[in-house]
Design a protein around this motif. Structure first.
Motif, PDB file in Angstrom:
ATOM      1  N   TYR A 104     124.507 128.024 -50.853  1.00 44.50           N
ATOM      2  CA  TYR A 104     125.848 128.273 -50.450  1.00 44.50           C
ATOM      3  C   TYR A 104     125.850 128.093 -48.725  1.00 44.50           C
ATOM      4  O   TYR A 104     127.000 127.538 -48.436  1.00 44.50           O
ATOM      5  N   GLU A 105     124.732 128.495 -48.156  1.00 42.43           N
ATOM      6  CA  GLU A 105     124.646 128.186 -46.442  1.00 42.43           C
ATOM      7  C   GLU A 105     124.722 126.752 -46.289  1.00 42.43           C
ATOM      8  O   GLU A 105     125.491 126.333 -45.437  1.00 42.43           O
ATOM      9  N   ASP A 110     125.674 125.857 -42.557  1.00 40.94           N
ATOM     10  CA  ASP A 110     125.301 126.846 -41.790  1.00 40.94           C
ATOM     11  C   ASP A 110     123.579 126.946 -42.334  1.00 40.94           C
ATOM     12  O   ASP A 110     122.975 127.809 -42.373  1.00 40.94           O
ATOM     13  N   SER A 111     122.864 125.825 -42.400  1.00 32.29           N
ATOM     14  CA  SER A 111     121.697 125.541 -42.771  1.00 32.29           C
ATOM     15  C   SER A 111     121.141 124.176 -42.231  1.00 32.29           C
ATOM     16  O   SER A 111     121.858 123.398 -42.280  1.00 32.29           O
ATOM     17  N   ASP A 368     112.958 131.663 -42.835  1.00 34.73           N
ATOM     18  CA  ASP A 368     114.456 131.534 -42.550  1.00 34.73           C
ATOM     19  C   ASP A 368     115.272 130.385 -43.141  1.00 34.73           C
ATOM     20  O   ASP A 368     115.145 129.358 -42.673  1.00 34.73           O
ATOM     21  N   HIS A 369     115.955 130.928 -44.152  1.00 35.85           N
ATOM     22  CA  HIS A 369     116.539 129.651 -45.005  1.00 35.85           C
ATOM     23  C   HIS A 369     117.656 128.838 -43.956  1.00 35.85           C
ATOM     24  O   HIS A 369     117.705 127.641 -44.068  1.00 35.85           O
ATOM     25  N   LYS A 370     118.161 129.579 -43.128  1.00 35.61           N
ATOM     26  CA  LYS A 370     119.324 128.926 -42.122  1.00 35.61           C
ATOM     27  C   LYS A 370     118.394 127.909 -40.951  1.00 35.61           C
ATOM     28  O   LYS A 370     118.989 126.869 -40.715  1.00 35.61           O
ATOM     29  N   LYS A 371     117.022 128.436 -40.895  1.00 34.01           N
ATOM     30  CA  LYS A 371     116.429 127.496 -39.975  1.00 34.01           C
ATOM     31  C   LYS A 371     114.901 127.106 -40.487  1.00 34.01           C
ATOM     32  O   LYS A 371     113.948 127.624 -39.961  1.00 34.01           O
TER      33      LYS A 371
END
Length: 671
Positions: A104-105, A110-111, A368-371
């Protein structure tokens, strides 16, 4: 072939364990110290400990030895079995939720991840009821939204459940086990099996079936499908397995990745190629960063990137005992607390990355899934700092690796069978019908310190010798690889019919289909075989069978239950968690077959496993009427003209490579 490979492996493992000090307790030593016979009440499912009046050790048929509340052996055993199902389903599904959140991110920008593989985008859209004519971006948004909704929805039917054959769906509806939402089934089953709630063992077991289906056709399937989008759909790839110099490299910084989260391992593999990281590694005298997989994280990176696998669940201590691992990075599931104690004998640092899976004495670096790359680089820099601390006198890396071919996703198998534009299971079905291949067997699950580690391999060898195609996942797949069964050379061990088919498509006799969540791929494969035609209209009719010969985890129980509830006979061994209750065992072994067509069985040794599995395959062949050779039909021109031209109009029921199949129903009927 088998004896040499396994003797070398056993010798290697024994030598590495022996290199540890006598006072260092390892898992095999603990097995010996605890004795060979566990508590029979606990092992057989008749110990109740869900309230503070117990624990109550219940004996079937003895009124005085019911639970204090009067709970019967059947009630207690059904509760315990159901709670194993819910434990396994929650593990797989929480993994699936993490993947769904990361997906989703990613689609919302957003990832640092990206959607790398979109080849089956519209196939999944069709499966989820999304209009495939929408733009690619809109389809991705809707898939991400529906995937997350599957966990929290309170009513209706789980979206991916509609991929199952229609007759199976009708059975689920008839018996009230079509899963609604993943979280709802898990929470309800926990509530149902609490003190003083459901005390009808059959109702408890049917609720366990529904919860397991929410795993197989829900959490696990979501994990597999979305991982394919994010990391790429696995294709056959050559790599190496086992503890050895080609897997653990003395002149490089070795990072072992262990657990079940492929996103972390993928980020580490990307970061390991970063020029900055390589330069840092070279500053301390290493040539670079080398990754080695352990357990199902290892399977995930093996089948997508060819990163070698050092070992399965059983070998996690031994991998550290090579003395050449700078860091072992763990995420979730199947991680032994004892690896921290083993690591203290070396320079190895244990790093946890998931807040759900903490280890006392380990370093914690949240992933961190986003980073993801930021997290990965931080981990690799710690590994670089450990390299100068390596003691050369403690390094023991044997030269004992095996070549394997892994990465047989459902799409890859269909492509190999039919090619790019006719990808299909039709050649497989035809060869099952004509008897060159008798059937298909899945050997999956864990490995277990209390079981001879050659058991799974012996079963596989006997099956392929009897012209049965074997599929494998999880730690079983790693054992098959070490035994040489994942290489094309193993075709020599196959029976003549199976060998002929495998030689034509260039595949080994045992197909590595991924990690434990990827058992959902086998559900889709069996569904696609049904839809391809000629072998019945439901999964239970297929000459197919499953086995988990060395099961260890609750996840194996959930996997077994969702296969049984989907129509497959599943053989577990060498024990089963309901054996002390005849009522529960009889329901799961026999009566449940009247509901879904699948059932459980138990076997103690390789011969028993093979006999049960071959009996099931042969029984289904007889019921389908394909147990005897069919006469060849020579078509004259009139018969040929009666065959209609196929049309490209039918969307794949399953996961075909490009989403469309030739419509050949009338051609098949005429043939």
């Amino acid at each position: 072939m088998k004896n040499k490979k396994f003797e070398n492996r056993k010798k290697t493992i024994e030598e590495l364990y022996n290199s540890l000090k006598d006072e260092v307790l390892t898992a095999p030593k603990r097995v010996i110290k605890r004795g060979v016979t566990p508590c029979l009440f606990g092992k057989g499912g008749t110990c109740c400990r869900i309230c503070n009046m117990g624990p109550c050790q219940v004996v079937e048929g003895v009124e005085d030895l019911k639970g204090i509340c009067g709970a019967s052996s059947a009630t207690v055993t059904a509760r315990n079995f159901a709670r194993m199902v819910v434990g396994g389903a929650s593990a797989h599904s929480d993994h699936g939720r993490d993947i769904a959140l990361a997906f989703y991110e990613t689609v919302h920008g957003d990832s640092q991840f990206e959607v790398r593989d979109k080849r089956k985008l519209r196939v999944i859209a069709h499966a989820l009821g999304i209009d495939p004519s929408l733009s690619e971006k809109d389809i991705l948004y809707k898939i991400a939204e529906i995937a997350l909704e599957c966990f929290g929805q309170m009513e209706g039917e789980l979206a991916f459940g509609h991929r199952a054959p229609q007759p199976l769906q009708e059975k689920w509806r008839k018996y009230g086990v079509f899963p609604r939402g993943v979280d709802k089934e898990i929470v309800e089953l926990l509530h149902r099996t609490s003190t003083g709630i459901d005390q009808d063992y059959k109702k408890i077991l049917l609720a366990a079936a529904r919860c397991s289906l929410a795993d197989g056709w829900g959490g696990s399937m979501i994990a597999s499908e979305l991982q394919d989008f994010l990391l790429g759909n696995p294709q056959p790839i050559k790599a190496k397995v086992n503890i050895g110099l080609s897997v653990i490299k003395p002149d490089m910084i070795n990072v072992a990745v262990h657990g079940h989260d492929p996103l972390l391992a993928d980020a580490l593999s990307i970061a390991a190629s970063d020029p900055e990281i390589i330069a840092e590694a070279q500053k301390v005298g290493a040539k670079g960063i080398n990754l080695a997989g352990v357990c199902c994280t290892g399977n995930e990176v093996l089948m997508r990137k060819g990163i070698p696998v050092a070992g399965s669940f059983l070998q996690q201590e031994v991998v550290i005992a090579t003395g050449a691992i700078e860091v072992i990075v763990v995420d979730i599931q199947c991680i032994m607390q004892n690896i921290v104690e083993i690591a203290k004998n070396f320079h190895t640092e244990v790093i946890t990355t998931n807040d759900r899976a903490m280890l006392e004495g380990a370093t914690h670096i949240p992933f961190d899934h986003k980073k993801p790359l930021d997290s990965a680089k931080e981990i690799l820099k710690r590994a670089i700092a450990r390299y100068p601390l390596r003691d050369p006198n403690k390094v023991r890396i044997p030269d004992n690796t095996i070549d394997v071919i892994a990465g047989f996703s459902t799409e890859a198998i269909m492509y190999m069978l039919g090619g790019r534009f006719r990808a299909s299971f039709k050649p497989l079905n035809e060869n099952v019908i004509n008897g060159k291949i008798l059937g298909v067997a899945a050997i999956v699950g864990c490995d277990n310190y209390r079981v001879d580690e050659s058991l799974q391999v012996e079963i596989a060898k006997e099956l392929i010798a009897n012209n049965v195609l074997v599929l494998t996942t999880g730690c079983s797949a790693i054992a098959m690889g070490v035994a040489g069964l994942l290489s094309p050379e193993a075709i020599e061990l196959a029976g003549p019919g199976l060998r002929e088919v495998l030689e034509a498509i260039g595949a080994p006799p045992v197909l590595h289909m991924g990690s434990c969540v990827d058992n959902s791929r086998i559900l889709i494969a069996t569904t696609e075989i049904v839809h391809t035609g000629g072998l019945g209209d439901d999964i239970y009719q297929l000459p197919a069978v499953g086995a988990a010969p060395e099961w260890m985890s609750e996840k194996a129980i959930s996997i077994g239950m969702y296969f049984v509830s989907s129509g497959v006979q599943v053989v577990f061994g060498p024990d089963f968690p309901t054996e002390k209750s005849k009522e529960v065992t009889d329901f799961l072994f026999y009566e449940i077959e009247n509901y879904f067509g699948g059932s459980w069985r138990i076997a103690r040794n390789a011969n028993e496993f093979v006999n049960i599995m071959m009996d099931r395959i042969n029984q289904q062949r007889i019921k389908l009427g394909i147990d005897k050779p069919k006469p060849r039909i020579l078509y004259d021109m009139a018969m040929r003209r009666a065959l209609e031209e196929p049309k490209y109009i039918t969307p794949f029921h399953g996961l075909g490579c490009f989403g469309w199949r030739l419509k050949t129903e009338k051609l098949d009927k005429a043939a």
